[in-house]
Design an enzyme around this catalytic site. Structure first.
Site, PDB file in Angstrom:
ATOM      1  N   HIS A  17     -21.412 -17.383  37.859  1.00  0.00           N
ATOM      2  CA  HIS A  17     -22.508 -18.146  37.235  1.00  0.00           C
ATOM      3  C   HIS A  17     -23.701 -18.243  38.193  1.00  0.00           C
ATOM      4  O   HIS A  17     -24.848 -18.080  37.794  1.00  0.00           O
ATOM      5  CB  HIS A  17     -22.044 -19.578  36.910  1.00  0.00           C
ATOM      6  N   LYS A  41     -12.719 -27.071  23.228  1.00  0.00           N
ATOM      7  CA  LYS A  41     -11.647 -26.822  24.196  1.00  0.00           C
ATOM      8  C   LYS A  41     -11.443 -28.102  25.012  1.00  0.00           C
ATOM      9  O   LYS A  41     -12.321 -28.938  25.100  1.00  0.00           O
ATOM     10  CB  LYS A  41     -11.989 -25.698  25.182  1.00  0.00           C
ATOM     11  N   ARG A  90     -19.982  -9.394  31.722  1.00  0.00           N
ATOM     12  CA  ARG A  90     -19.141  -8.896  32.814  1.00  0.00           C
ATOM     13  C   ARG A  90     -18.589  -7.516  32.522  1.00  0.00           C
ATOM     14  O   ARG A  90     -18.458  -6.680  33.402  1.00  0.00           O
ATOM     15  CB  ARG A  90     -17.958  -9.857  33.047  1.00  0.00           C
ATOM     16  N   SER A 128     -14.119 -18.877  34.868  1.00  0.00           N
ATOM     17  CA  SER A 128     -13.712 -20.248  35.196  1.00  0.00           C
ATOM     18  C   SER A 128     -12.222 -20.433  34.915  1.00  0.00           C
ATOM     19  O   SER A 128     -11.521 -21.134  35.650  1.00  0.00           O
ATOM     20  CB  SER A 128     -14.504 -21.254  34.351  1.00  0.00           C
TER      21      SER A 128
HETATM   22  O1  PNS Z   1     -19.531 -20.394  28.947  1.00  0.00           O
HETATM   23  P1  PNS Z   1     -19.105 -20.399  27.523  1.00  0.00           P
HETATM   24  O2  PNS Z   1     -18.088 -21.469  27.268  1.00  0.00           O
HETATM   25  O3  PNS Z   1     -18.648 -19.054  27.057  1.00  0.00           O
HETATM   26  O4  PNS Z   1     -20.421 -20.759  26.670  1.00  0.00           O
HETATM   27  C1  PNS Z   1     -20.459 -20.706  25.259  1.00  0.00           C
HETATM   28  C2  PNS Z   1     -21.641 -21.537  24.751  1.00  0.00           C
HETATM   29  C3  PNS Z   1     -21.498 -22.954  25.282  1.00  0.00           C
HETATM   30  C4  PNS Z   1     -22.920 -20.923  25.256  1.00  0.00           C
HETATM   31  C5  PNS Z   1     -21.653 -21.504  23.201  1.00  0.00           C
HETATM   32  O5  PNS Z   1     -20.368 -21.745  22.731  1.00  0.00           O
HETATM   33  C6  PNS Z   1     -22.607 -22.534  22.600  1.00  0.00           C
HETATM   34  O6  PNS Z   1     -23.751 -22.654  22.952  1.00  0.00           O
HETATM   35  N1  PNS Z   1     -22.115 -23.296  21.639  1.00  0.00           N
HETATM   36  C7  PNS Z   1     -22.908 -24.335  20.986  1.00  0.00           C
HETATM   37  C8  PNS Z   1     -22.817 -24.195  19.466  1.00  0.00           C
HETATM   38  C9  PNS Z   1     -23.681 -23.076  18.946  1.00  0.00           C
HETATM   39  O7  PNS Z   1     -24.876 -23.036  19.112  1.00  0.00           O
HETATM   40  N2  PNS Z   1     -23.027 -22.109  18.246  1.00  0.00           N
HETATM   41  C10 PNS Z   1     -23.730 -21.011  17.597  1.00  0.00           C
HETATM   42  C11 PNS Z   1     -23.771 -19.791  18.465  1.00  0.00           C
HETATM   43  S1  PNS Z   1     -22.603 -18.623  17.863  1.00  0.00           S
END
Ligand code: PNS
Length: 161
Positions: A17, A41, A90, A128
């Site tokens: 990150h 989660k 990645r 993570s």
């Molecule tokens: O690091 P992560 O957990 O893979 O991040 C995922 C994240 C937090 C960026 C994504 O799940 C998110 O922003 N969710 C908020 C809900 C949203 O906007 N969903 C629509 C996008 S598909």
């Protein structure tokens, strides 16, 4: 002025990150690390703990800020007057999910662009969840997260046992 949002759960923040934060801070005028609050989660760290760790390890970047969001990423991005969502890729395995997310967000708000950074190869395997699992089984995580974070992770998993 271009402001980018780098969103995620950061449970915990890793060198992977940090690599994206550093590189994006060199490309955009301002980078806001957006920490998702309403995760489905079950996170290892409370939201406030995750924010505190990010704050500590990004304190040397003058154009990086931290903010939280719940609900939709596009709404948060608009709220922060940001133009770009930054995500790291990645490997090919990340691509399908990231493409789906970028296209969904584009459909929801055509004014917001998602830009991908290819993760530096030295962090291409890092996540993570790997850090959490390694720490739980007493593995060495010091090469994957800053010392400040590794101490918190070991402390946390010790309490779980
Ligand atoms: O690091 P992560 O957990 O893979 O991040 C995922 C994240 C937090 C960026 C994504 O799940 C998110 O922003 N969710 C908020 C809900 C949203 O906007 N969903 C629509 C996008 S598909």
């Amino acid at each position: 002025m271009t402001t980018a949002i780098y969103p995620g759960s950061f449970d915990p923040i890793t060198y992977g990150h940090l690599d994206i934060i550093k590189r994006s801070s060199e490309v955009f005028d301002k980078v806001i690390v957006g920490v998702l609050k309403n995760q489905t989660k079950n996170p290892l760290f409370e939201f406030e703990e995750r924010v505190e760790m990010i704050r500590e390890v990004t304190k040397d970047y003058s154009n990086v800020e931290i903010a939280s969001y719940h609900g939709l990423l596009v709404d948060f991005t608009k709220e922060m007057n940001a133009d770009v969502i930054v995500r790291g890729i990645r490997a090919v395995s990340d691509f399908e999910y990231e493409l789906m997310m970028a296209q969904t967000n584009k459909q929801l708000n055509p004014n917001i662009e998602t830009m991908f950074f290819a993760t530096s190869s030295r962090y291409s395997f890092l996540s993570s969840s790997t850090v959490r699992e390694l720490a739980y089984f007493d593995g060495d995580i010091t090469q994957f997260v800053p010392e400040y974070v590794s101490e918190k992770v070991y402390e946390k998993v010790k309490k779980m046992k």
